[in-house]
Design a protein around this motif. Structure first.
Motif, short mmCIF file in Angstrom:
data_model
loop_
_atom_site.label_atom_id
_atom_site.label_comp_id
_atom_site.label_asym_id
_atom_site.label_seq_id
_atom_site.Cartn_x
_atom_site.Cartn_y
_atom_site.Cartn_z
N GLU A 120 0.87 -1.18 0.00
CA GLU A 120 0.00 0.00 0.00
C GLU A 120 0.89 1.22 0.00
O GLU A 120 1.90 1.26 0.70
N GLY A 121 0.52 2.21 -0.77
CA GLY A 121 1.28 3.45 -0.76
C GLY A 121 1.04 4.30 -1.97
O GLY A 121 0.18 4.00 -2.81
N LYS A 122 1.83 5.35 -2.05
CA LYS A 122 1.73 6.29 -3.16
C LYS A 122 3.04 7.07 -3.21
O LYS A 122 3.62 7.37 -2.17
N GLY A 123 3.47 7.37 -4.41
CA GLY A 123 4.69 8.16 -4.54
C GLY A 123 5.88 7.42 -3.97
O GLY A 123 6.18 6.31 -4.36
N MET A 124 6.51 8.06 -3.00
CA MET A 124 7.73 7.49 -2.40
C MET A 124 7.51 6.94 -0.99
O MET A 124 8.46 6.67 -0.27
N ILE A 125 6.24 6.77 -0.58
CA ILE A 125 5.94 6.22 0.74
C ILE A 125 5.10 4.96 0.55
O ILE A 125 4.00 5.01 0.01
N TRP A 126 5.63 3.81 1.04
CA TRP A 126 4.95 2.53 0.85
C TRP A 126 5.05 1.67 2.09
O TRP A 126 6.00 1.79 2.87
N GLY A 127 4.09 0.80 2.25
CA GLY A 127 4.11 -0.22 3.28
C GLY A 127 4.06 -1.58 2.61
O GLY A 127 3.25 -1.79 1.70
N VAL A 128 4.91 -2.47 3.05
CA VAL A 128 4.94 -3.84 2.55
C VAL A 128 4.43 -4.73 3.68
O VAL A 128 5.03 -4.76 4.76
N PHE A 129 3.33 -5.41 3.45
CA PHE A 129 2.70 -6.23 4.47
C PHE A 129 3.31 -7.64 4.42
O PHE A 129 3.22 -8.32 3.41
N ILE A 130 3.93 -8.02 5.53
CA ILE A 130 4.64 -9.29 5.61
C ILE A 130 3.86 -10.23 6.53
O ILE A 130 3.63 -9.92 7.70
N TYR A 131 3.45 -11.35 5.96
CA TYR A 131 2.59 -12.30 6.67
C TYR A 131 3.36 -13.52 7.14
O TYR A 131 4.38 -13.87 6.57
N LYS A 132 2.80 -14.17 8.15
CA LYS A 132 3.33 -15.46 8.56
C LYS A 132 3.16 -16.40 7.38
O LYS A 132 2.23 -16.25 6.60
N GLU A 133 4.06 -17.36 7.26
CA GLU A 133 4.05 -18.24 6.10
C GLU A 133 2.69 -18.91 5.92
O GLU A 133 2.15 -19.51 6.85
N ASN A 134 2.15 -18.77 4.70
CA ASN A 134 0.86 -19.37 4.32
C ASN A 134 -0.25 -19.03 5.32
O ASN A 134 -1.05 -19.88 5.70
N SER A 135 -0.28 -17.77 5.76
CA SER A 135 -1.26 -17.33 6.75
C SER A 135 -1.82 -15.98 6.33
O SER A 135 -1.31 -15.33 5.42
N HIS A 136 -2.87 -15.57 7.01
CA HIS A 136 -3.43 -14.23 6.79
C HIS A 136 -3.13 -13.31 7.97
O HIS A 136 -3.73 -12.25 8.10
N LYS A 137 -2.18 -13.72 8.81
CA LYS A 137 -1.78 -12.91 9.97
C LYS A 137 -0.43 -12.26 9.69
O LYS A 137 0.49 -12.92 9.20
N LEU A 138 -0.32 -10.98 10.03
CA LEU A 138 0.95 -10.28 9.85
C LEU A 138 2.01 -10.87 10.78
O LEU A 138 1.72 -11.31 11.89
N ASP A 139 3.26 -10.86 10.31
CA ASP A 139 4.37 -11.44 11.05
C ASP A 139 5.27 -10.33 11.58
O ASP A 139 6.21 -9.90 10.91
N GLU A 140 4.95 -9.87 12.78
CA GLU A 140 5.72 -8.78 13.40
C GLU A 140 7.16 -9.20 13.65
O GLU A 140 8.09 -8.42 13.47
N TYR A 141 7.35 -10.45 14.07
CA TYR A 141 8.68 -10.93 14.43
C TYR A 141 9.63 -10.90 13.22
O TYR A 141 10.71 -10.32 13.29
N ILE A 142 9.23 -11.52 12.12
CA ILE A 142 10.12 -11.60 10.96
C ILE A 142 10.34 -10.21 10.35
O ILE A 142 11.41 -9.91 9.82
N THR A 143 9.33 -9.36 10.45
CA THR A 143 9.47 -7.99 9.92
C THR A 143 10.56 -7.25 10.68
O THR A 143 11.38 -6.55 10.08
N ASN A 144 10.59 -7.40 11.99
CA ASN A 144 11.65 -6.75 12.78
C ASN A 144 13.02 -7.32 12.44
O ASN A 144 14.00 -6.59 12.38
N ILE A 145 13.10 -8.62 12.19
CA ILE A 145 14.38 -9.24 11.81
C ILE A 145 14.84 -8.68 10.46
O ILE A 145 16.02 -8.43 10.26
N ILE A 146 13.90 -8.51 9.53
CA ILE A 146 14.23 -7.93 8.22
C ILE A 146 14.82 -6.54 8.41
O ILE A 146 15.84 -6.20 7.80
N CYS A 147 14.21 -5.74 9.27
CA CYS A 147 14.72 -4.38 9.54
C CYS A 147 16.14 -4.44 10.10
O CYS A 147 17.01 -3.66 9.68
#
Length: 101
Positions: free
Chosen positions: A28-55
């Motif tokens: 989701e986003g526009k221009g130069m500001i975007w959000g990439v939604f990262i989900y738990k594997e094969n799930s519809h729940k966001l994966d806060e843990y792996i997202t922090n590791i990616i950061c």
């Protein structure tokens, strides 16, 4: 060929949905500001843990990220970034995905 930095950003982010469909299902986003939604594997729940590791991994590789703890990777490069630096930074994120997914 890309017309602008915002188009480069959008097209690369869209490619991530195709490359990592089991973990990245939407952006989701526009221009130069975007959000990439990262989900738990094969799930519809966001994966806060792996997202922090990616950061953290991206930071170790030289790309500054803000960890929100919400399962979304926030991407908002400076408007003055060069196209080459933008692509390089996005490649770092993709490298992190390949290592973690």
């Amino acid at each position: 060929l890309f017309d602008s930095k915002s188009l480069i950003l959008k097209q690369i982010l869209k490619s991530w949905i195709k490359k990592f469909p089991h973990r990245i299902k939407r952006i989701e986003g526009k221009g130069m500001i975007w959000g990439v939604f990262i989900y738990k594997e094969n799930s519809h729940k966001l994966d806060e843990y792996i997202t922090n590791i990616i950061c953290e991994k991206a930071m170790e590789k030289g790309v500054f990220s803000i960890c929100t703890g919400r399962g979304t990777l926030k991407i908002g490069p400076p408007l003055t970034i060069t196209k080459e630096a933008l692509i390089e930074g996005l490649n770092v994120y993709e490298e992190c995905f390949r290592e973690l997914f």
